[in-house]
Motif scaffolding. Structure first.
Motif, PDB file in Angstrom:
ATOM      1  N   ARG A 190      32.491  31.449 -19.931  1.00 33.04           N
ATOM      2  CA  ARG A 190      32.406  30.423 -20.971  1.00 33.04           C
ATOM      3  C   ARG A 190      33.784  29.858 -21.281  1.00 33.04           C
ATOM      4  N   LYS A 191      34.811  30.697 -21.265  1.00 33.45           N
ATOM      5  CA  LYS A 191      36.157  30.230 -21.615  1.00 33.45           C
ATOM      6  C   LYS A 191      36.681  29.224 -20.598  1.00 33.45           C
ATOM      7  N   SER A 192      36.342  29.407 -19.319  1.00 27.73           N
ATOM      8  CA  SER A 192      36.697  28.425 -18.296  1.00 27.73           C
ATOM      9  C   SER A 192      35.766  27.224 -18.447  1.00 27.73           C
ATOM     10  N   LYS A 193      36.307  26.101 -18.914  1.00 23.24           N
ATOM     11  CA  LYS A 193      35.464  24.933 -19.180  1.00 23.24           C
ATOM     12  C   LYS A 193      34.766  24.438 -17.919  1.00 23.24           C
ATOM     13  N   ALA A 194      35.488  24.464 -16.790  1.00 22.10           N
ATOM     14  CA  ALA A 194      34.895  23.990 -15.543  1.00 22.10           C
ATOM     15  C   ALA A 194      33.742  24.898 -15.110  1.00 22.10           C
ATOM     16  N   THR A 195      33.920  26.212 -15.274  1.00 21.40           N
ATOM     17  CA  THR A 195      32.863  27.151 -14.885  1.00 21.40           C
ATOM     18  C   THR A 195      31.667  27.029 -15.811  1.00 21.40           C
ATOM     19  N   ALA A 196      31.923  26.891 -17.103  1.00 16.57           N
ATOM     20  CA  ALA A 196      30.826  26.732 -18.059  1.00 16.57           C
ATOM     21  C   ALA A 196      30.034  25.462 -17.749  1.00 16.57           C
ATOM     22  N   SER A 197      30.740  24.379 -17.393  1.00 17.61           N
ATOM     23  CA  SER A 197      30.067  23.128 -17.037  1.00 17.61           C
ATOM     24  C   SER A 197      29.234  23.304 -15.767  1.00 17.61           C
ATOM     25  N   ARG A 200      26.046  25.156 -16.653  1.00 15.01           N
ATOM     26  CA  ARG A 200      25.106  24.278 -17.368  1.00 15.01           C
ATOM     27  C   ARG A 200      24.418  23.328 -16.402  1.00 15.01           C
TER      28      ARG A 200
END
Length: 628
Positions: A190-197, A200
């Motif tokens: 979740r903290k890695s914005k690219a990974t969270a995106s 999703r």
């Protein structure tokens, strides 16, 4: 002897000082667990000082098996993924846990790992990340040893950045029921914005269990919080490795193509950020012999090859005849190595260690060019089934063609793929029956038929614009199978460190100049390229090999893959019959000296008004005379 439950794995190369600072404390803190825990050091390169330090200070631990040291081959350059994968053959524990040489591990942490392992029956993944990027904790991960062996770290990534994140993502995609444990809600995913995106967009939810961080000491060598955002090499590595991981783990083909494109951008940026020696070492395995010196009278050749064995000898001879060499060939895991097919002193086979054809073909060649070419040196970038010819008006050698482009003020020369065909009366035969150069000596030259769909195609409009007939009248694959593959190429370029090659050599760019533009293919500098792909398509063994390539997403882009699947589908008996209906002519490179060569093709005269044709031809006359 009891099999250990947990193996702490420490890769070491040139880090004796850190081992001296952490190892005794880690061993002493965890003695209470007896045979349930072991520490394993991989000594890369067999450092005598490290070996002496371990054996002089930890003899009892070595004797009991609590500590083990294994010597493995030195890594040059260092690669985190490769380094951490070496423990696959050296541990027997149920859990693998990565531990850098500058990390500490407390007894409370170890007990927590063992308790969680028991609670989740061994199916868990713990990321020991504090939540602060760069503090030395993101690299710590614990997971089942069998999953570590089957998934592992990506050895085709660039040497550092996103290696642990890729392993976490790949492990969770491989085993969706795996418990994900972190020290804060959502963890690094979740903290890695690219990974969270990415998660999703893929519709993937991660159930993260949060536990207390029981560390008692911080790693020795923390970095600045935003150390990666340097706009240079680290950022390029991060982009490439992260995008490659997303492409590999994506389920949606559209998303996968987007991530492939991002990975290519990252690879290109990495080449630009590396110096010439580092680029060669980073992207390729160690060379078998030193690279050849460049000859001022020859044009060096750069190519990427996979299993084009039957064509390579003729290909090599052709380019030698027109003044080319030496040859720098990226051998993408050919069944018969290029070094065996072309065992010549001016041929250098380069084995890639980073990426795949889909993400790194252009980057491989850019890295090879950077390692051997000075600024301003002309070179050929071609595929193994492409034979570039020099029309007589440009000269007799490739150096003459380069001089003509230089004189015209252009840093590149345009090329046009000409699909070679056999005579219509011939029957399909194995290429081994005789020379394919003799058998496939004609090409389509037919501008008749319904061309409306062809000229409206976006790829054709991008490549040729209003000069689309130059492509239509020679596009045999379109007539035989209905596929559209862009026939424009950029085979000859003047090297610059800021060059950006196109994956399919259909374009080229330099940081200080605009892209090529479609008007430049209507040029007296045009180099015809005999293309022998159809030799493969009429050969059963070659079609089978191409079909296997077309099934792999890391080989070609989505469009090319679809075209390949269409071309290799079924037998080609019907296509052979179609040849009798097409107007073909003997191949003559001088036919293409006139930018309006297509006006003589069957059916074109009626389609292009004579006045307009003559006007266009007159407008180009001055440009042609400038090359005389």
């Amino acid at each position: 002897m009891m099999k250990p439950i947990l193996s702490y794995c420490i890769p070491v190369q040139n880090r004796l000082a850190e081992v001296e600072a952490t190892l005794w404390q880690n061993l002493d803190a965890n003695r209470q667990f007896g045979q349930a825990v072991e520490f394993v050091i991989a000594d890369f390169g067999g450092d005598p000082a490290l070996d002496r330090h371990i054996r002089m200070n930890f003899a009892p631990e070595l004797a009991s098996g609590y500590l083990r040291i294994v010597t493995v081959k030195r890594l040059h350059p260092w690669h985190f993924g490769r380094a951490k994968n070496v423990f696959r053959d050296h541990i027997a524990a149920e859990l693998y846990s990565s531990l850098d040489a500058d990390n500490f591990v407390s007894a409370a942490e170890t007990q927590q790992i063992l308790d969680l392992h028991a609670e989740h029956a061994g199916r868990l993944l713990i990321h020991h990340f504090s939540g602060n990027w760069g503090d030395g904790t993101c690299g710590r991960i614990t997971l089942p040893a069998d999953l570590y062996r089957s998934v592992g770290y990506d050895e085709r990534s660039l040497p550092r950045q996103y290696d642990e994140m890729d392993l976490i993502l790949s492990a969770l995609r491989t085993e969706p029921g795996l418990a994900y444990v972190s020290y804060f809600p959502g963890g690094a995913l979740r903290k890695s914005k690219a990974t969270a995106s990415f998660l999703r967009n893929e519709g993937v939810g991660i159930d993260c269990r949060v536990v207390a961080d029981l560390r008692t000491a911080k790693p020795l060598n923390p970095k600045q919080k935003r150390y990666i955002e340097d706009g240079g090499l680290l950022e390029a590595m991060q982009r490439f490795n992260r995008s490659s991981s997303f492409a590999r783990n994506a389920r949606n083909s559209d998303g996968r193509e987007r991530y492939f494109a991002q990975a290519m951008t990252g690879a290109h940026a990495a080449v630009r950020a590396l110096d010439p020696v580092a680029a060669l070492q980073c992207f390729f395995e160690a060379l078998a012999r030193p690279l050849s010196r460049l000859d001022d009278g020859l044009v060096p050749v750069f190519a990427c090859v996979k299993d084009d064995t039957f064509v390579l000898e003729e290909w090599y001879r052709h380019y030698r005849r027109i003044g080319c060499g030496p040859f720098f060939i990226v051998d993408d895991d050919s069944a018969t190595p290029v070094s065996e097919t072309l065992p010549y002193p001016d041929v250098h086979a380069l084995t890639p260690r980073v990426g795949h054809y889909r993400t790194c073909k252009a980057a491989w060649l850019m890295a090879a060019m950077k390692a051997v070419l000075p600024q301003g040196r002309w070179a050929l970038t071609i595929d193994a089934d492409e034979f570039v010819d020099v029309p007589s008006r440009l000269g007799r050698s490739m150096a003459d063609a380069a001089a003509a482009a230089e004189g015209a003020g252009s840093p590149w020369a345009p090329g046009l793929l000409v699909d070679m065909l056999p005579a219509p009366s011939d029957q399909p035969g194995e290429p081994a029956r005789g020379s394919f150069l003799d058998e496939f000596d004609r090409h389509l030259f037919d501008g008749s038929g319904d061309e409306s769909a062809y000229r409206r195609n976006n790829s054709i409009r991008w490549a040729f614009g209003r000069h689309w007939r130059a492509s239509y009248c020679i596009d045999a694959r379109y007539r035989l199978a209905g596929t559209i593959d862009v026939l424009r190429k950029v085979p000859l370029v003047r090297y610059s460190h800021d060059i950006r090659l196109h994956h399919g050599f259909h374009d080229v760019a330099f940081c200080d100049a605009a892209k090529t533009g479609r008007e430049r293919w209507h040029s007296p500098l045009l180099l015809p390229i005999r293309h022998y792909k159809l030799v493969k398509l009429f050969d059963a063994r070659e079609r089978e090999r191409m079909a296997a390539h077309a099934s792999l997403c890391f080989i070609h882009d989505f469009k090319t893959t679809a075209n390949l699947r269409e071309l290799v589908a079924g037998d080609r008996a019907g296509d052979w019959d179609k040849l009798h209906l097409l107007h073909t002519v003997p191949y003559d490179p001088d036919r293409f000296s006139d930018p309006e060569f297509f006006r003589d093709a069957l059916g074109v005269a009626a389609a292009v008004p004579g006045l307009v044709r003559r006007t266009m031809h007159a407008l180009l006359g001055g440009a042609q005379k400038s090359l005389r």
